[in-house]
Design a protein around this motif. Structure first.
Motif, mmCIF file in Angstrom:
data_model
loop_
_atom_site.group_PDB
_atom_site.id
_atom_site.type_symbol
_atom_site.label_atom_id
_atom_site.label_comp_id
_atom_site.label_asym_id
_atom_site.label_seq_id
_atom_site.Cartn_x
_atom_site.Cartn_y
_atom_site.Cartn_z
ATOM 1 N N TYR A 175 28.786 39.316 25.544
ATOM 2 C CA TYR A 175 29.157 38.168 26.380
ATOM 3 C C TYR A 175 30.670 38.122 26.593
ATOM 4 N N GLY A 176 31.420 38.308 25.522
ATOM 5 C CA GLY A 176 32.877 38.266 25.619
ATOM 6 C C GLY A 176 33.423 39.372 26.501
ATOM 7 N N LYS A 177 32.883 40.584 26.343
ATOM 8 C CA LYS A 177 33.364 41.704 27.156
ATOM 9 C C LYS A 177 32.985 41.519 28.622
ATOM 10 N N LEU A 178 31.789 40.945 28.858
ATOM 11 C CA LEU A 178 31.394 40.659 30.243
ATOM 12 C C LEU A 178 32.366 39.671 30.884
ATOM 13 N N ALA A 179 32.742 38.617 30.156
ATOM 14 C CA ALA A 179 33.694 37.634 30.677
ATOM 15 C C ALA A 179 35.036 38.292 30.992
ATOM 16 N N GLY A 180 35.479 39.189 30.114
ATOM 17 C CA GLY A 180 36.743 39.883 30.349
ATOM 18 C C GLY A 180 36.700 40.751 31.593
ATOM 19 N N MET A 181 35.610 41.500 31.771
ATOM 20 C CA MET A 181 35.494 42.388 32.936
ATOM 21 C C MET A 181 35.380 41.584 34.236
ATOM 22 N N VAL A 182 34.636 40.468 34.197
ATOM 23 C CA VAL A 182 34.517 39.623 35.389
ATOM 24 C C VAL A 182 35.894 39.048 35.745
ATOM 25 N N GLY A 183 36.664 38.637 34.733
ATOM 26 C CA GLY A 183 37.994 38.108 34.980
ATOM 27 C C GLY A 183 38.909 39.139 35.615
ATOM 28 N N ILE A 184 38.863 40.367 35.114
ATOM 29 C CA ILE A 184 39.695 41.433 35.688
ATOM 30 C C ILE A 184 39.294 41.693 37.135
ATOM 31 N N PHE A 185 37.979 41.760 37.381
ATOM 32 C CA PHE A 185 37.489 42.031 38.743
ATOM 33 C C PHE A 185 37.927 40.934 39.714
ATOM 34 N N CYS A 186 37.724 39.676 39.335
ATOM 35 C CA CYS A 186 38.057 38.559 40.228
ATOM 36 C C CYS A 186 39.559 38.487 40.513
ATOM 37 N N ASN A 187 40.373 38.662 39.474
ATOM 38 C CA ASN A 187 41.816 38.601 39.676
ATOM 39 C C ASN A 187 42.327 39.766 40.519
ATOM 40 N N MET A 188 41.744 40.946 40.331
ATOM 41 C CA MET A 188 42.142 42.097 41.154
ATOM 42 C C MET A 188 41.695 41.904 42.595
ATOM 43 N N LEU A 189 40.519 41.271 42.785
ATOM 44 C CA LEU A 189 40.038 40.987 44.134
ATOM 45 C C LEU A 189 40.979 40.005 44.841
ATOM 46 N N LEU A 190 41.391 38.958 44.133
ATOM 47 C CA LEU A 190 42.330 38.000 44.707
ATOM 48 C C LEU A 190 43.679 38.659 44.999
ATOM 49 N N PHE A 191 44.108 39.527 44.093
ATOM 50 C CA PHE A 191 45.376 40.243 44.287
ATOM 51 C C PHE A 191 45.341 41.063 45.573
ATOM 52 N N ALA A 192 44.254 41.811 45.761
ATOM 53 C CA ALA A 192 44.150 42.667 46.947
ATOM 54 C C ALA A 192 44.088 41.832 48.225
ATOM 55 N N ASN B 58 51.115 37.114 41.119
ATOM 56 C CA ASN B 58 50.718 36.187 40.054
ATOM 57 C C ASN B 58 49.289 36.452 39.602
ATOM 58 N N ASN B 59 48.392 36.748 40.565
ATOM 59 C CA ASN B 59 47.013 37.084 40.197
ATOM 60 C C ASN B 59 46.937 38.386 39.418
ATOM 61 N N LEU B 60 47.850 39.301 39.723
ATOM 62 C CA LEU B 60 47.885 40.548 38.972
ATOM 63 C C LEU B 60 48.236 40.273 37.512
ATOM 64 N N SER B 61 49.164 39.334 37.295
ATOM 65 C CA SER B 61 49.510 38.977 35.914
ATOM 66 C C SER B 61 48.384 38.186 35.250
ATOM 67 N N ASP B 62 47.639 37.390 36.055
ATOM 68 C CA ASP B 62 46.510 36.638 35.495
ATOM 69 C C ASP B 62 45.459 37.570 34.904
ATOM 70 N N ALA B 63 45.349 38.754 35.469
ATOM 71 C CA ALA B 63 44.372 39.710 34.960
ATOM 72 C C ALA B 63 44.681 40.107 33.520
ATOM 73 N N SER B 64 45.940 39.928 33.111
ATOM 74 C CA SER B 64 46.319 40.311 31.748
ATOM 75 C C SER B 64 45.578 39.479 30.708
ATOM 76 N N SER B 65 45.350 38.182 30.997
ATOM 77 C CA SER B 65 44.609 37.361 30.033
ATOM 78 C C SER B 65 43.178 37.839 29.898
ATOM 79 N N SER B 66 42.597 38.329 31.002
ATOM 80 C CA SER B 66 41.239 38.872 30.938
ATOM 81 C C SER B 66 41.222 40.189 30.162
ATOM 82 N N VAL B 67 42.288 40.983 30.312
ATOM 83 C CA VAL B 67 42.393 42.224 29.534
ATOM 84 C C VAL B 67 42.487 41.899 28.047
ATOM 85 N N VAL B 68 43.274 40.862 27.712
ATOM 86 C CA VAL B 68 43.394 40.433 26.312
ATOM 87 C C VAL B 68 42.042 39.994 25.767
#
Length: 385
Positions: free
Chosen positions: A25-42, A62-72
């Motif tokens: 569950y935790g890893k899924l949340a992290g991957m979804v966060g990275i995907f969404c933030n990268m989508l917003l960035f693009a 800023n969205n690119l940096s937001d992806a860092s919390s999802s990576v964490v």
């Protein structure tokens, strides 16, 4: 979507007691966060470059940096999966708490930077750019971040994860920040009043407040947070339900991360019972707790004398005395040491933390009450909390 993604990507997703499922569950949340933030960035970068808007391009970064919390978050759950080893015999599950603390730190850094930029705008107000592209991008960003907040919050409640709750709060803060930017732009367009600095400062203070709260929530288990009263009651009730168990005391629960609880307790049994039988029952209790609750329980066997009339009478009297002094007081390990001129009543007394400095006065009062019954008795108390 919040319920669909776990069903699609997590095997046995309903078995939340399984650490592997919880980690998934935790890893899924992290991957979804990275995907969404990268989508917003693009999306923001493309619109920013096409429209020539510097603010939209900056928001993309800023969205690119937001992806860092999802990576964490992703790394925290991944590292927490590591099994116990020679250097870490209790496992690595506390890495999840550390990742939550890292997300809280990122929130605090963002809050501080927003305070600085907001004060600068208050001192030196600047025109706020406004365009249909800006409105569309900010509205899209708020919608995605609002869903991410709901997604992480829902999964966080489902697996009781402070890390995912912190990630949800990060997304919620982004929604509030973006909303403040959009509101300031609309107000400036309609009234020519530049309130973005003041709006940003209010948002920054809210972000700092939420960051401090999240940091506290993630630091508490690292520092050794007391177990919840519900968990203590559950463990106590279950142990008392086993055959031959007369009582228990000195229950201690240690949290080494989600799914990695260790506990110890003293269990009282009749001293007349077969020690081998008592040992077998204790083994069953320890095995059952590990299987049903994933709690590594270690039980100390306390034989209790039940066929001594004088001892039973004085134990009952002493219990009444301490209960009359304070209903929160409890005693255990009660025994008598008889001598030619006096008899010592030896026991442990559990008192609240705030009464620690009053131990001598409490002991004096108990001793006076017992001696009023018979001068031959002295109390010898060991205080617990």
């Amino acid at each position: 979507m919040t319920n669909l993604l776990p069903r699609l990507f997590i095997r046995d997703y309903k078995n939340l007691e399984d650490p592997a499922v919880r980690s998934a569950y935790g890893k899924l949340a992290g991957m979804v966060g990275i995907f969404c933030n990268m989508l917003l960035f693009a999306a923001k970068l493309a619109i920013g470059l096409l429209s020539g808007s510097v603010s939209i391009t900056a928001d993309a970064v800023n969205n690119l940096s937001d992806a860092s919390s999802s990576v964490v978050t992703l790394l925290g759950f991944k590292l927490a999966e590591k099994p116990a080893d020679e250097d870490h015999p209790y496992g690595h599950a506390r890495m999840e708490y550390l990742s939550g603390l890292a997300v809280a730190a990122l929130i605090l850094v963002i809050g501080v930077e927003l305070v600085k930029s907001s004060i600068s705008k208050i001192i030196h107000p600047e025109p706020v750019s406004f365009s249909p592209a800006l409105v569309v991008v900010l509205a899209l960003s708020m919608a995605v971040k609002l869903w991410m907040c709901h997604f992480n919050s829902s999964l966080g409640r489902r697996i009781n994860s402070d890390t995912l709750k912190a990630t949800a709060a990060d997304s919620r803060n982004d929604v509030i920040t973006t909303g403040a930017v959009l509101l300031a732009a609309i107000v400036a367009q309609v009234t020519n009043l530049y309130i973005d600095g003041y709006a940003g400062l209010l948002v920054a203070l809210f972000i700092l407040w939420s960051g401090v709260g999240i940091a506290k929530d993630t630091m508490d288990p690292l520092l050794g947070l007391a177990p919840s009263p519900e968990l203590v009651q559950q463990i106590s009730d279950e142990i008392r339900g086993y055959d031959k168990v007369l009582g228990l005391h000195d229950l201690m629960v240690h949290d080494y991360g989600p799914g990695r609880r260790f506990a110890s307790v003293h269990v009282e049994m009749d001293s007349q019972e077969d020690p081998l039988l008592c040992h077998d029952i204790i083994d069953d209790i320890e095995h059952d707790f590990l299987k049903k609750h994933r709690i590594h329980l270690v039980i100390h066997y306390d034989p209790v004398i039940t066929d001594d009339a004088e001892l039973n009478e004085m134990r009952t009297l002493t219990e009444q005395v301490v209960q009359e002094m304070d209903p929160r007081f409890t005693l255990h390990d009660f025994r008598m040491v008889r001598g030619p001129g006096h008899t010592n009543l030896v026991f442990d007394l559990v008192i609240p933390f705030e009464l620690h400095e009053k131990r001598r006065e409490i002991a004096r009062q108990i001793n006076e009450r017992i001696k009023a019954v018979d001068e031959k008795y002295n109390v010898v108390i060991t205080f617990d909390h």
